[in-house]
Design a protein around this motif. Structure first.
Motif, PDB file in Angstrom:
ATOM      1  N   LEU A   1       5.400   5.022   1.968  1.00 13.87           N
ATOM      2  CA  LEU A   1       5.552   6.200   2.812  1.00 13.87           C
ATOM      3  C   LEU A   1       6.597   5.797   3.979  1.00 13.87           C
ATOM      4  N   ASP A   2       6.347   4.839   4.603  1.00 10.55           N
ATOM      5  CA  ASP A   2       7.293   4.224   5.864  1.00 10.55           C
ATOM      6  C   ASP A   2       8.503   4.108   5.407  1.00 10.55           C
ATOM      7  N   THR A   3       8.925   3.558   4.433  1.00 10.53           N
ATOM      8  CA  THR A   3       9.936   3.317   3.832  1.00 10.53           C
ATOM      9  C   THR A   3      10.947   4.652   3.700  1.00 10.53           C
TER      10      THR A   3
ATOM     11  N   THR B   1       6.750  15.389  -1.030  1.00  9.66           N
ATOM     12  CA  THR B   1       6.383  14.176  -2.081  1.00  9.66           C
ATOM     13  C   THR B   1       5.325  13.376  -1.263  1.00  9.66           C
ATOM     14  N   TYR B   2       4.395  12.835  -2.089  1.00  9.96           N
ATOM     15  CA  TYR B   2       3.083  11.996  -1.398  1.00  9.96           C
ATOM     16  C   TYR B   2       2.714  10.859  -2.213  1.00  9.96           C
ATOM     17  N   PHE B   3       2.126   9.932  -1.328  1.00 11.84           N
ATOM     18  CA  PHE B   3       1.765   8.645  -2.093  1.00 11.84           C
ATOM     19  C   PHE B   3       0.444   8.586  -1.947  1.00 11.84           C
ATOM     20  N   SER B   4      -0.263   8.010  -3.194  1.00 16.86           N
ATOM     21  CA  SER B   4      -1.674   7.637  -3.099  1.00 16.86           C
ATOM     22  C   SER B   4      -2.073   6.503  -3.848  1.00 16.86           C
TER      23      SER B   4
ATOM     24  N   GLU C   1       0.754  -1.183  -0.137  1.00 18.96           N
ATOM     25  CA  GLU C   1      -0.122  -0.039   0.083  1.00 18.96           C
ATOM     26  C   GLU C   1       1.029   1.200  -0.036  1.00 18.96           C
ATOM     27  N   ALA C   2       0.147   2.208  -0.185  1.00 24.48           N
ATOM     28  CA  ALA C   2       0.891   3.578  -0.137  1.00 24.48           C
ATOM     29  C   ALA C   2       1.449   4.082   1.177  1.00 24.48           C
ATOM     30  N   ASP C   3       0.907   3.809   2.171  1.00 26.93           N
ATOM     31  CA  ASP C   3       1.546   3.820   3.426  1.00 26.93           C
ATOM     32  C   ASP C   3       2.871   3.458   3.823  1.00 26.93           C
TER      33      ASP C   3
ATOM     34  N   ARG D   1       0.606   5.785  -6.760  1.00 25.41           N
ATOM     35  CA  ARG D   1       1.042   6.909  -7.544  1.00 25.41           C
ATOM     36  C   ARG D   1       2.036   7.645  -6.498  1.00 25.41           C
ATOM     37  N   VAL D   2       3.072   8.319  -6.909  1.00 28.38           N
ATOM     38  CA  VAL D   2       4.128   9.082  -6.401  1.00 28.38           C
ATOM     39  C   VAL D   2       3.920  10.533  -7.072  1.00 28.38           C
ATOM     40  N   ASP D   3       3.429  11.494  -6.115  1.00 27.09           N
ATOM     41  CA  ASP D   3       3.148  12.722  -6.736  1.00 27.09           C
ATOM     42  C   ASP D   3       2.295  12.909  -7.914  1.00 27.09           C
ATOM     43  N   GLY D   4       1.305  12.035  -8.033  1.00 29.72           N
ATOM     44  CA  GLY D   4       0.407  12.097  -9.075  1.00 29.72           C
ATOM     45  C   GLY D   4       0.706  11.013 -10.265  1.00 29.72           C
ATOM     46  N   ARG D   5       2.001  10.742 -10.420  1.00 27.88           N
ATOM     47  CA  ARG D   5       2.598  10.019 -11.300  1.00 27.88           C
ATOM     48  C   ARG D   5       2.541   8.509 -10.899  1.00 27.88           C
ATOM     49  N   LYS D   6       1.722   7.729 -11.936  1.00 28.78           N
ATOM     50  CA  LYS D   6       1.454   6.019 -11.396  1.00 28.78           C
ATOM     51  C   LYS D   6       3.041   5.493 -11.686  1.00 28.78           C
TER      52      LYS D   6
END
Length: 273
Positions: free
Chosen positions: A169-171, A194-197, A164-166, A204-209
């Motif tokens: 992010l933890d990494t 930077t954000y993950f979703s 998952e995205a979280d 996605r990373v910053d909106g990029r798949k």
């Protein structure tokens, strides 16, 4: 009468008792005195007579007791560290040691720069060089310039799409805490915002798949980065619980060349004169 005894003597000796053999009045007097003593004791205790000094002392003792109770309660409260697992405490201690070491290195570097400025014959030129070096360092942190140096490559395989995205992010947070200076994941430069979703398999990373396998290129001290990922309860073990695999490889030269565009601030202006 025939024996010649005197009737008066019979009344005196047989009929009446002497004065010293009177009725037992003293026990009643003792009981009366006992009741009177209790009454006096009760009268002395109630109503209570409290002096001003006694009232002040009692108030001070109450305040002291209240303070002690609050202190004991605060000391007995369970904090986050008190309930943490042993491996979490070891990880936190390692992160604190690494941060302390990095701060000491930064302090020594700044001291060296100050010494160079003080001893340089051309202080203006030396200041210009240090300004350019500082600009380069900030560009690496902002992701506007490429960077290379020692570090690690982390490859996460996710055949079941359970990552998952979280988790990603933890990494990133674990790597930053271990001293990572530049990070790139699947061609996307990781910066401060930077954000993950997305869900597993469609992240996605910053909106990029991005698609699995997820490849992290990380510049930093390999001796700190790799143990931070492999500690008990860390990133690697968490991914393995989700049927994902994580491989860490050290390298003497990692190239992070994914760039972020330099944005001109709309409102902020430099305050230097």
């Amino acid at each position: 009468m025939s024996n010649g005894q005197n009737p008066n003597e019979d009344r005196r000796h047989g009929g009446a008792l002497p004065p010293e053999a009177a009725a037992p009045a003293p026990p009643r007097a003792a009981a009366s005195e006992e009741v009177t003593g209790r009454q006096r004791l009760w009268a002395g205790l109630w109503p209570p007579r409290v002096s001003r000094a006694q009232l002040i002392v009692a108030l001070l003792l109450f305040v002291l007791g209240l303070g002690l109770a609050i202190q004991v309660r605060s000391n007995s409260d369970n904090s986050a560290l008190r309930g943490a697992r042993q491996e979490d405490l070891v990880r936190i201690l390692d992160e604190l040691d690494n941060r302390t070491e990095r701060l000491e290195d930064e302090k020594q570097r700044l001291d060296a720069q100050r010494t160079e400025l003080e001893n340089s014959s051309d202080q203006a030129e030396e200041a210009r060089k240090q300004t350019l070096e500082k600009e380069r360092q900030l560009g690496i942190l902002a992701g506007t310039v490429a960077a290379h140096g020692p570090g690690i490559t982390l490859t996460i395989s996710d055949p079941s799409g359970a990552v998952e995205a979280d988790m990603l992010l933890d990494t990133i947070q674990e790597l930053r805490a271990a001293g990572a200076e530049a990070i790139e994941i699947n061609g996307v430069r990781v910066v401060a915002n930077t954000y993950f979703s997305g869900d597993g398999g469609e992240l996605r990373v910053d909106g990029r798949k991005i698609e699995a396998p997820y490849e992290f290129k990380v510049i930093g001290k390999p001796q700190d980065l790799e143990p931070a990922l492999n500690i008990p309860g860390g990133v690697v073990q968490t991914l393995e619980k989700e049927q994902a695999t994580a491989e860490v490889a050290r390298a003497d030269d990692i190239v992070v060349d994914a760039l972020r565009p330099a944005k001109q601030p709309d409102y902020a202006r430099s305050s230097s004169r």
